[in-house]
Each structure stands twice: as C-alpha cells, then as structure tokens.
Design a protein around this motif. Sequence first.
Motif, PDB file in Angstrom:
ATOM      1  N   THR A  24       0.807  -1.221   0.000  1.00 58.80           N
ATOM      2  CA  THR A  24       0.000   0.000   0.000  1.00 58.80           C
ATOM      3  C   THR A  24       0.840   1.271   0.000  1.00 58.80           C
ATOM      4  N   TYR A  25       2.134   1.168   0.283  1.00 53.88           N
ATOM      5  CA  TYR A  25       2.995   2.345   0.351  1.00 53.88           C
ATOM      6  C   TYR A  25       3.997   2.316  -0.797  1.00 53.88           C
ATOM      7  N   LYS A  26       4.307   3.503  -1.315  1.00 56.23           N
ATOM      8  CA  LYS A  26       5.270   3.587  -2.402  1.00 56.23           C
ATOM      9  C   LYS A  26       6.078   4.874  -2.291  1.00 56.23           C
ATOM     10  N   ALA A  27       7.325   4.794  -2.755  1.00 54.26           N
ATOM     11  CA  ALA A  27       8.201   5.972  -2.821  1.00 54.26           C
ATOM     12  C   ALA A  27       8.947   5.927  -4.148  1.00 54.26           C
ATOM     13  N   TYR A  28       8.903   7.030  -4.886  1.00 52.08           N
ATOM     14  CA  TYR A  28       9.577   7.117  -6.186  1.00 52.08           C
ATOM     15  C   TYR A  28      11.076   7.290  -5.964  1.00 52.08           C
ATOM     16  N   LEU A  29      11.879   6.465  -6.624  1.00 58.80           N
ATOM     17  CA  LEU A  29      13.330   6.539  -6.466  1.00 58.80           C
ATOM     18  C   LEU A  29      14.042   7.067  -7.701  1.00 58.80           C
ATOM     19  N   GLY A  30      13.501   6.818  -8.895  1.00 63.21           N
ATOM     20  CA  GLY A  30      14.182   7.250 -10.107  1.00 63.21           C
ATOM     21  C   GLY A  30      13.662   6.504 -11.319  1.00 63.21           C
ATOM     22  N   ALA A  31      14.470   6.528 -12.388  1.00 57.41           N
ATOM     23  CA  ALA A  31      14.080   5.869 -13.633  1.00 57.41           C
ATOM     24  C   ALA A  31      15.321   5.362 -14.349  1.00 57.41           C
ATOM     25  N   VAL A  32      15.125   4.335 -15.159  1.00 62.49           N
ATOM     26  CA  VAL A  32      16.208   3.773 -15.967  1.00 62.49           C
ATOM     27  C   VAL A  32      15.640   3.446 -17.350  1.00 62.49           C
ATOM     28  N   TYR A  33      16.454   3.645 -18.376  1.00 57.11           N
ATOM     29  CA  TYR A  33      16.019   3.438 -19.755  1.00 57.11           C
ATOM     30  C   TYR A  33      16.411   2.051 -20.244  1.00 57.11           C
ATOM     31  N   ASN A  34      15.473   1.359 -20.858  1.00 58.76           N
ATOM     32  CA  ASN A  34      15.716   0.079 -21.502  1.00 58.76           C
ATOM     33  C   ASN A  34      15.716   0.360 -23.000  1.00 58.76           C
ATOM     34  N   ASN A  35      16.879   0.238 -23.647  1.00 55.12           N
ATOM     35  CA  ASN A  35      17.015   0.675 -25.038  1.00 55.12           C
ATOM     36  C   ASN A  35      16.461  -0.325 -26.050  1.00 55.12           C
ATOM     37  N   SER A  36      16.574  -0.005 -27.325  1.00 59.48           N
ATOM     38  CA  SER A  36      15.997  -0.837 -28.384  1.00 59.48           C
ATOM     39  C   SER A  36      16.660  -2.210 -28.494  1.00 59.48           C
ATOM     40  N   SER A  37      17.841  -2.377 -27.881  1.00 59.41           N
ATOM     41  CA  SER A  37      18.505  -3.689 -27.840  1.00 59.41           C
ATOM     42  C   SER A  37      18.083  -4.482 -26.614  1.00 59.41           C
ATOM     43  N   ASN A  38      17.099  -3.959 -25.880  1.00 61.40           N
ATOM     44  CA  ASN A  38      16.577  -4.585 -24.670  1.00 61.40           C
ATOM     45  C   ASN A  38      17.614  -4.642 -23.544  1.00 61.40           C
ATOM     46  N   ASN A  39      18.475  -3.619 -23.500  1.00 60.78           N
ATOM     47  CA  ASN A  39      19.467  -3.498 -22.441  1.00 60.78           C
ATOM     48  C   ASN A  39      19.194  -2.237 -21.626  1.00 60.78           C
ATOM     49  N   PHE A  40      19.336  -2.334 -20.320  1.00 64.46           N
ATOM     50  CA  PHE A  40      19.245  -1.142 -19.492  1.00 64.46           C
ATOM     51  C   PHE A  40      20.521  -0.326 -19.675  1.00 64.46           C
TER      52      PHE A  40
END
Length: 164
Positions: A34-50
Amino acid sequence: STWYHIWEIAKADGTKAGLLSTSATSPTMPSGYTYKAYLGAVYNNSSNNFITMRQIDNKVVTMLEQVLIGGTAISWTAIDLANFIPPTAKKVTGVTDAVNIASSYSHAFTSSLNPRIGDVFLTCPPGIFVSMPLSQVILTPQTIFYKVPNSSTYCTVSVSGWEY
C-alpha cells in the motif's frame, strides 16, 4: 525503448520490496502493498538493455550521448531528449561544443520558448572552438531548446545525466 520507473514499495507490516513500472505516477502495486516511494528511472534501449547509470540522491550520471550534432537553428528549436532523460527529470546535464566563426556569442539554451532567468547563454570569441558544461532546467518534459546567432555558428550537445 522504454523508461522504467523505480519504486520502493512496502506493506503495512513493514515488508519492503523494489518495483519497476512504466508509470511515473501510479504503478500497479502487488497484493498487500500500500505504500510507495519514487526513487528514479532507468532506460531500456531498443537492444533490450538497461543503460549504464549511477544515481546518488536525486542526481544521475550516464554515459555521454550526443543529442544534437552540428545544430544551426537561428530561432529557438527543440531538442528531443526522450531517449536520454526520463519524463520526471527536472534538469539535464551534459556538455556543449561550439564553433563560432564571426559572432559575439556562440549559442543559447532555454527551458521553454520564453527565455527566462536560469537559462544558459554561452559565449566564445570568434574563430574559437569551445566545450562547456551544460546544466539546464527542464520545463517541457524531455525537451530543451537551443539557437545559434547566425549561419556562421554551429553547436553539438551531449547529455551525461539528469536531476530529479
């Protein structure tokens, strides 16, 4: 080619977990959480790699990526950063290079089509190549605007991170 948002989630009993979601505002929570905290974001590119990134507090550093090469727009023009910074970024960081053949300033950056305090105006003497840090506030998600003073000037922009 997707931004995944990183959340810390918890149950009422104190159980914690991590969650990746395509939502920056309303992730789908597992049962009992029920609880959440936003930490950030990461991109998964067209080669399916973060992408490779390092985050400390609200600052993220990534590999240097060119987002504009030889820009020559003499009126405010958008640079689309959707593949380089998340929609939650409040500031972009990087490097800008310019060649100024005959004018008094080389190029300018703004967070919107209405320049304001805090925008970046970079100068260099005529005939000089300069490389300068870029740190620009983001008002339009994943977008900054640039212009050069005349057809004798061009610039390159590379992104190396962002801030939340």
